[in-house]
Write a protein that holds these residues in place. Structure first.
Motif, PDB file in Angstrom:
ATOM      1  N   VAL A  30       0.855  -1.178   0.000  1.00  0.00           N
ATOM      2  CA  VAL A  30       0.000   0.000   0.000  1.00  0.00           C
ATOM      3  C   VAL A  30       0.894   1.232   0.000  1.00  0.00           C
ATOM      4  O   VAL A  30       1.174   1.830   1.027  1.00  0.00           O
ATOM      5  CB  VAL A  30      -0.977   0.007   1.191  1.00  0.00           C
ATOM      6  N   GLY A  31       1.392   1.540  -1.202  1.00  0.00           N
ATOM      7  CA  GLY A  31       2.215   2.720  -1.392  1.00  0.00           C
ATOM      8  C   GLY A  31       1.439   3.724  -2.218  1.00  0.00           C
ATOM      9  O   GLY A  31       0.749   3.361  -3.165  1.00  0.00           O
ATOM     10  N   TYR A  32       1.527   4.962  -1.840  1.00  0.00           N
ATOM     11  CA  TYR A  32       0.821   6.036  -2.531  1.00  0.00           C
ATOM     12  C   TYR A  32       1.853   7.056  -3.009  1.00  0.00           C
ATOM     13  O   TYR A  32       3.029   6.953  -2.692  1.00  0.00           O
ATOM     14  CB  TYR A  32      -0.183   6.714  -1.602  1.00  0.00           C
ATOM     15  N   ASP A  33       1.414   8.038  -3.741  1.00  0.00           N
ATOM     16  CA  ASP A  33       2.282   9.111  -4.180  1.00  0.00           C
ATOM     17  C   ASP A  33       2.812   9.856  -2.956  1.00  0.00           C
ATOM     18  O   ASP A  33       2.074  10.551  -2.277  1.00  0.00           O
ATOM     19  CB  ASP A  33       1.491  10.055  -5.097  1.00  0.00           C
ATOM     20  N   ARG A  34       4.090   9.650  -2.643  1.00  0.00           N
ATOM     21  CA  ARG A  34       4.770  10.275  -1.500  1.00  0.00           C
ATOM     22  C   ARG A  34       4.201   9.857  -0.144  1.00  0.00           C
ATOM     23  O   ARG A  34       4.358  10.553   0.847  1.00  0.00           O
ATOM     24  CB  ARG A  34       4.740  11.796  -1.629  1.00  0.00           C
ATOM     25  N   LEU A  35       3.531   8.717  -0.073  1.00  0.00           N
ATOM     26  CA  LEU A  35       2.957   8.234   1.180  1.00  0.00           C
ATOM     27  C   LEU A  35       2.901   6.714   1.152  1.00  0.00           C
ATOM     28  O   LEU A  35       2.624   6.123   0.113  1.00  0.00           O
ATOM     29  CB  LEU A  35       1.540   8.795   1.354  1.00  0.00           C
ATOM     30  N   ALA A  36       3.184   6.087   2.273  1.00  0.00           N
ATOM     31  CA  ALA A  36       3.080   4.625   2.378  1.00  0.00           C
ATOM     32  C   ALA A  36       2.336   4.292   3.659  1.00  0.00           C
ATOM     33  O   ALA A  36       2.575   4.896   4.701  1.00  0.00           O
ATOM     34  CB  ALA A  36       4.453   3.987   2.398  1.00  0.00           C
ATOM     35  N   LEU A  37       1.418   3.349   3.575  1.00  0.00           N
ATOM     36  CA  LEU A  37       0.710   2.852   4.750  1.00  0.00           C
ATOM     37  C   LEU A  37       1.337   1.517   5.117  1.00  0.00           C
ATOM     38  O   LEU A  37       1.355   0.586   4.315  1.00  0.00           O
ATOM     39  CB  LEU A  37      -0.782   2.669   4.457  1.00  0.00           C
ATOM     40  N   VAL A  38       1.883   1.434   6.301  1.00  0.00           N
ATOM     41  CA  VAL A  38       2.556   0.230   6.761  1.00  0.00           C
ATOM     42  C   VAL A  38       1.911  -0.213   8.064  1.00  0.00           C
ATOM     43  O   VAL A  38       1.758   0.581   8.984  1.00  0.00           O
ATOM     44  CB  VAL A  38       4.067   0.482   6.985  1.00  0.00           C
ATOM     45  N   THR A  39       1.514  -1.474   8.109  1.00  0.00           N
ATOM     46  CA  THR A  39       1.003  -2.038   9.358  1.00  0.00           C
ATOM     47  C   THR A  39       1.971  -3.103   9.843  1.00  0.00           C
ATOM     48  O   THR A  39       2.657  -3.734   9.053  1.00  0.00           O
ATOM     49  CB  THR A  39      -0.397  -2.653   9.179  1.00  0.00           C
ATOM     50  N   VAL A  40       2.021  -3.271  11.150  1.00  0.00           N
ATOM     51  CA  VAL A  40       2.911  -4.261  11.742  1.00  0.00           C
ATOM     52  C   VAL A  40       2.048  -5.283  12.465  1.00  0.00           C
ATOM     53  O   VAL A  40       1.331  -4.945  13.414  1.00  0.00           O
ATOM     54  CB  VAL A  40       3.907  -3.601  12.720  1.00  0.00           C
ATOM     55  N   GLU A  64      16.386   3.641   4.107  1.00  0.00           N
ATOM     56  CA  GLU A  64      16.845   3.302   2.754  1.00  0.00           C
ATOM     57  C   GLU A  64      15.916   3.844   1.672  1.00  0.00           C
ATOM     58  O   GLU A  64      16.186   3.706   0.484  1.00  0.00           O
ATOM     59  CB  GLU A  64      16.983   1.789   2.622  1.00  0.00           C
ATOM     60  N   GLY A  65      14.792   4.415   2.073  1.00  0.00           N
ATOM     61  CA  GLY A  65      13.856   4.998   1.126  1.00  0.00           C
ATOM     62  C   GLY A  65      13.057   4.001   0.323  1.00  0.00           C
ATOM     63  O   GLY A  65      12.706   4.245  -0.822  1.00  0.00           O
ATOM     64  N   LYS A  66      12.772   2.848   0.932  1.00  0.00           N
ATOM     65  CA  LYS A  66      11.993   1.831   0.224  1.00  0.00           C
ATOM     66  C   LYS A  66      10.941   1.240   1.158  1.00  0.00           C
ATOM     67  O   LYS A  66      11.027   1.388   2.380  1.00  0.00           O
ATOM     68  CB  LYS A  66      12.899   0.738  -0.324  1.00  0.00           C
ATOM     69  N   LEU A  67       9.959   0.564   0.570  1.00  0.00           N
ATOM     70  CA  LEU A  67       8.927  -0.095   1.372  1.00  0.00           C
ATOM     71  C   LEU A  67       9.516  -1.323   2.049  1.00  0.00           C
ATOM     72  O   LEU A  67      10.355  -2.003   1.463  1.00  0.00           O
ATOM     73  CB  LEU A  67       7.747  -0.510   0.503  1.00  0.00           C
ATOM     74  N   PRO A  68       9.084  -1.629   3.263  1.00  0.00           N
ATOM     75  CA  PRO A  68       9.573  -2.850   3.911  1.00  0.00           C
ATOM     76  C   PRO A  68       9.017  -4.087   3.222  1.00  0.00           C
ATOM     77  O   PRO A  68       8.017  -4.003   2.513  1.00  0.00           O
ATOM     78  CB  PRO A  68       9.046  -2.725   5.346  1.00  0.00           C
ATOM     79  N   PRO A  69       9.645  -5.245   3.436  1.00  0.00           N
ATOM     80  CA  PRO A  69       9.116  -6.477   2.826  1.00  0.00           C
ATOM     81  C   PRO A  69       7.738  -6.791   3.358  1.00  0.00           C
ATOM     82  O   PRO A  69       7.393  -6.420   4.490  1.00  0.00           O
ATOM     83  CB  PRO A  69      10.145  -7.539   3.223  1.00  0.00           C
ATOM     84  N   SER A  70       6.947  -7.496   2.592  1.00  0.00           N
ATOM     85  CA  SER A  70       5.570  -7.779   2.994  1.00  0.00           C
ATOM     86  C   SER A  70       5.456  -8.978   3.930  1.00  0.00           C
ATOM     87  O   SER A  70       4.389  -9.242   4.456  1.00  0.00           O
ATOM     88  CB  SER A  70       4.693  -8.007   1.766  1.00  0.00           C
ATOM     89  N   SER A  71       6.502  -9.709   4.147  1.00  0.00           N
ATOM     90  CA  SER A  71       6.430 -10.865   5.036  1.00  0.00           C
ATOM     91  C   SER A  71       7.264 -10.668   6.284  1.00  0.00           C
ATOM     92  O   SER A  71       8.048  -9.777   6.385  1.00  0.00           O
ATOM     93  CB  SER A  71       6.893 -12.129   4.319  1.00  0.00           C
TER      94      SER A  71
END
Length: 71
Positions: A30-40, A64-71
């Motif tokens: 769930v990445g958006y333009d200049r925004l990411a929704l991350v749940t833990v 690092e400027g990237k999305l975390p892994p999904s697993s």
């Protein structure tokens, strides 16, 4: 950032709020333009105290400027 067991800020509320911004979704995560929704998963309001390894992965990915892994 949100967690799936957070009693103060439920992930459903955050997902609703983010979707109301009307930003285009960018990929499977769930990445958006200049925004990411991350749940833990399995974490409460203070993520590092519930899931320290996942919190470190999330923070490292952020630096690092990237999305975390999904697993």
């Amino acid at each position: 950032m949100s967690s799936d067991t957070d009693g103060r800020i439920p992930v459903t509320s955050i997902r609703y709020s983010v979707s109301r911004l009307g930003l285009p979704v960018g990929g499977y995560a769930v990445g958006y333009d200049r925004l990411a929704l991350v749940t833990v998963r399995g974490a409460g309001h203070f993520v590092p105290s519930y899931q320290p390894a996942r919190a470190l992965t999330l923070f490292t990915s952020f630096l690092e400027g990237k999305l975390p892994p999904s697993s």
